[in-house]
Design a protein around this motif. Structure first.
Motif, PDB file in Angstrom:
ATOM      1  N   SER A  21       0.857  -1.184   0.000  1.00 12.51           N
ATOM      2  CA  SER A  21       0.000   0.000   0.000  1.00 12.51           C
ATOM      3  C   SER A  21       0.889   1.230   0.000  1.00 12.51           C
ATOM      4  O   SER A  21       2.101   1.125   0.172  1.00 12.51           O
ATOM      5  CB  SER A  21      -0.865   0.003   1.254  1.00 12.51           C
ATOM      6  N   CYS A  22       0.258   2.416  -0.200  1.00 14.24           N
ATOM      7  CA  CYS A  22       1.054   3.633  -0.206  1.00 14.24           C
ATOM      8  C   CYS A  22       1.250   4.120   1.217  1.00 14.24           C
ATOM      9  O   CYS A  22       1.752   5.215   1.425  1.00 14.24           O
ATOM     10  CB  CYS A  22       0.393   4.718  -1.034  1.00 14.24           C
ATOM     11  N   ASN A  23       0.818   3.301   2.218  1.00 15.24           N
ATOM     12  CA  ASN A  23       1.000   3.608   3.631  1.00 15.24           C
ATOM     13  C   ASN A  23      -0.073   4.489   4.229  1.00 15.24           C
ATOM     14  O   ASN A  23      -0.145   4.613   5.444  1.00 15.24           O
ATOM     15  CB  ASN A  23       2.352   4.274   3.891  1.00 15.24           C
ATOM     16  N   ASN A  24      -0.905   5.114   3.410  1.00 16.47           N
ATOM     17  CA  ASN A  24      -1.946   5.949   3.998  1.00 16.47           C
ATOM     18  C   ASN A  24      -2.990   5.116   4.703  1.00 16.47           C
ATOM     19  O   ASN A  24      -3.422   5.453   5.806  1.00 16.47           O
ATOM     20  CB  ASN A  24      -2.624   6.789   2.910  1.00 16.47           C
ATOM     21  N   CYS A  25      -3.385   4.012   4.072  1.00 13.69           N
ATOM     22  CA  CYS A  25      -4.377   3.158   4.706  1.00 13.69           C
ATOM     23  C   CYS A  25      -3.854   2.627   6.028  1.00 13.69           C
ATOM     24  O   CYS A  25      -4.601   2.500   7.001  1.00 13.69           O
ATOM     25  CB  CYS A  25      -4.728   1.997   3.803  1.00 13.69           C
ATOM     26  N   ASP A  26      -2.555   2.300   6.078  1.00 16.58           N
ATOM     27  CA  ASP A  26      -1.979   1.773   7.320  1.00 16.58           C
ATOM     28  C   ASP A  26      -2.044   2.808   8.415  1.00 16.58           C
ATOM     29  O   ASP A  26      -2.377   2.497   9.557  1.00 16.58           O
ATOM     30  CB  ASP A  26      -0.528   1.372   7.076  1.00 16.58           C
ATOM     31  N   GLU A  88      -9.310   1.431  -1.343  1.00 13.53           N
ATOM     32  CA  GLU A  88      -9.619   1.183  -2.745  1.00 13.53           C
ATOM     33  C   GLU A  88      -8.635   0.184  -3.361  1.00 13.53           C
ATOM     34  O   GLU A  88      -9.010  -0.668  -4.175  1.00 13.53           O
ATOM     35  CB  GLU A  88      -9.561   2.523  -3.486  1.00 13.53           C
ATOM     36  N   CYS A  89      -7.373   0.282  -3.005  1.00 14.36           N
ATOM     37  CA  CYS A  89      -6.352  -0.603  -3.578  1.00 14.36           C
ATOM     38  C   CYS A  89      -6.676  -2.067  -3.305  1.00 14.36           C
ATOM     39  O   CYS A  89      -6.609  -2.904  -4.206  1.00 14.36           O
ATOM     40  CB  CYS A  89      -4.992  -0.293  -2.976  1.00 14.36           C
ATOM     41  N   ALA A  90      -7.019  -2.383  -2.041  1.00 15.55           N
ATOM     42  CA  ALA A  90      -7.290  -3.776  -1.705  1.00 15.55           C
ATOM     43  C   ALA A  90      -8.601  -4.232  -2.328  1.00 15.55           C
ATOM     44  O   ALA A  90      -8.757  -5.403  -2.661  1.00 15.55           O
ATOM     45  CB  ALA A  90      -7.343  -3.931  -0.190  1.00 15.55           C
TER      46      ALA A  90
HETATM   47  S1  SF4 Z   1      -6.392   2.945  -1.123  1.00 16.02           S
HETATM   48 FE1  SF4 Z   1      -5.420   4.930  -1.436  1.00 16.02          FE
HETATM   49  S2  SF4 Z   1      -4.587   5.419   0.566  1.00 16.02           S
HETATM   50 FE2  SF4 Z   1      -5.003   3.231   0.566  1.00 16.02          FE
HETATM   51  S3  SF4 Z   1      -3.135   2.266  -0.060  1.00 16.02           S
HETATM   52 FE3  SF4 Z   1      -4.323   2.589  -1.901  1.00 16.02          FE
HETATM   53  S4  SF4 Z   1      -3.656   4.528  -2.725  1.00 16.02           S
HETATM   54 FE4  SF4 Z   1      -2.956   4.419  -0.598  1.00 16.02          FE
END
Ligand code: SF4
Lengths: 146, 307
Positions: A21-26, A88-90
């Protein structure tokens, strides 16, 4: 439902897995543990070992490197087990939809119980998603819960 | 028959109930110290009930028999300890010579069972945790036994818990004398090590070795370990109350007083664990064998000089 199943829903221990992930979700998930949101109110704890976990929280677009590892982690989780996809990524790979490195969304790799959309979702959304999962499980017969 | 009653009612049931309550106080107080709301009252019970229903996974390459037996050994030893303590507390004349040694010995067994489980699970992180636990035992056991010796000296060199209680009933509690107070302090700190809580939680360090020794345990086996730890959360403070604070008495105002003592000790443990950083294992060893042992020797000398 029996007392043991009730206890299961009152004491979900979560294991946090980031699959690119881009770390924001974490960071948004870690917010749930802070004093403002405090998921220990509902008996949830963050655990460091997958063998102790009841819930697998997955964030991030599932990349090629991660797919075998997610499967292995899922198999190591003792039953009954739940999977929560955050962000959204997952859910659908988000902006990485057409990337060479993300061949499959998460629910094609392991079964997912609840999807929490958002990029990233707010901590309130994560908590409400898990609570909805608990509500849903309360109504189900025992066999459907393996 | 009466012994079976003691073993199951006092040794297991009562100890488990009070221990679960104590661990709830611990978690709730931790949460309040961090400005959180904290878990509901029955949370420790729910955790254990939930684990009973979960699958048991035995890792590939583990030595199976030891892996399965280790948690039971720990639980049974805590039951024995708390039975002996309760028997002494309820009927202090009806005991045998040397039960203090039995208690000190069996208080060590839970840690040994954790070490056995850690090594048997065949996981590198668990082995690391187990070897740290071994060093932890080596470090705290010396000042702990010296501090217990203080109570023995006060009771005219008797190794019976009943005599220690009787002396305190006659001459007032040991903790108010200089040597007794010092010994109480040392035992409290050693207890923090026995419970493997911060600052001495090096064997279980979540952030470095992911629960260390317990990493491979799941389901009912983990439940047994948690129950063991929760019961220890009562048995150890109870031991301290018996040898330094005159035991728990079960009627009238004394009951309230005993409850306050227990809650106070638990609160102290919690505050210590929430306001300290984790020590490295070599620092733990140096701390216990240095200042703590010196203090313990001073306490023993003071006790010999009747202070
Ligand atoms: S859903 Fe958005 S915030 Fe979460 S990991 Fe993906 S890009 Fe990053």
């Amino acid at each position: 439902m029996g007392i043991l199943d009730k206890a299961f829903l009152k004491s979900l221990w979560v294991f946090h897995l980031a699959t690119g992930s881009c770390n924001n979700c974490d960071i948004e998930f870690l917010d749930c543990l802070t004093p403002r949101h405090d998921i220990e109110r509902f008996g949830m704890l963050l655990v460091g070992s997958i063998k102790h976990a009841d819930v697998l929280l997955v964030t991030g677009a599932v990349n090629r490197q991660c797919i075998p590892r997610i499967k292995r982690l899922y198999e190591q989780m003792p039953k009954p087990r739940l999977v929560v996809a955050i962000g959204e990524c997952a859910l659908s790979r988000g902006v990485f939809m057409h990337s060479y490195n993300c061949p499959l969304p998460l629910d094609h790799v392991i079964p997912v119980d609840v999807y929490i959309p958002g990029c990233p979702p707010r901590p309130e959304a994560i908590i409400s998603g898990i609570m909805q999962l608990i509500e849903k499980r309360k109504g189900q017969p025992d066999e459907a819960k393996a | 028959m009466i012994y079976i009653l003691y073993l199951f009612f006092f040794g297991f049931l009562l100890t488990a109930v009070i221990g679960l309550f104590g661990s709830w106080i611990d978690r709730k107080l931790t949460a309040r110290l961090q400005y959180r709301v904290g878990p509901p009252l029955l949370q420790p019970l729910f955790d254990i009930l939930k684990l009973l229903k979960k699958e048991t996974l035995v890792p590939f390459g583990a030595s199976k028999a030891t892996f399965l037996a280790a948690p039971m050994i720990g639980l049974v030893s805590v039951m024995v300890v708390s039975t002996v303590l309760w028997v002494n507390n309820v009927d202090s004349q009806n005991t045998f010579m040397g039960d203090l040694i039995v208690v000190v010995y069996f208080l060590l067994v839970p840690s040994i069972s954790i070490i056995m489980g850690g090594f048997a699970s065949g996981n590198p992180l668990a082995s690391l945790g187990a070897s740290r636990e071994l060093k932890l035992i080596l470090s705290y056991e010396l000042p702990f036994i010296l501090a217990v010796l203080v109570a023995v000296i006060h009771a005219d060199f008797s190794l019976r818990l009943g005599d220690i209680l009787a002396t305190q009933a006659k001459n007032g509690v040991i903790a108010v004398s200089w040597s007794g107070g010092l010994a109480l302090l040392i035992t409290m700190i050693c207890m923090q090590g026995k419970l493997a809580l911060v600052p001495f939680d090096t064997p279980e360090a979540e952030t470095e070795i992911a629960h260390g020794v317990l990493i491979e345990y799941s389901g009912p086996l983990l439940a047994v370990y948690r129950l063991m730890k929760n019961m220890l959360f009562f048995a150890l403070p109870f031991f301290i109350i018996i040898i330094y604070l005159g035991g728990l008495r079960g009627h009238g105002l004394h009951l309230l007083y005993g409850a306050l003592e227990y809650v106070g000790i638990v609160a102290l443990i919690t505050v210590i664990r929430n306001t300290n950083p984790r020590l490295r294992i070599d620092q733990v060893l140096r701390f216990f064998w240095g200042p703590m042992t010196v203090l313990a020797i001073i306490a023993v000398l003071l006790a010999l000089g009747n202070y």
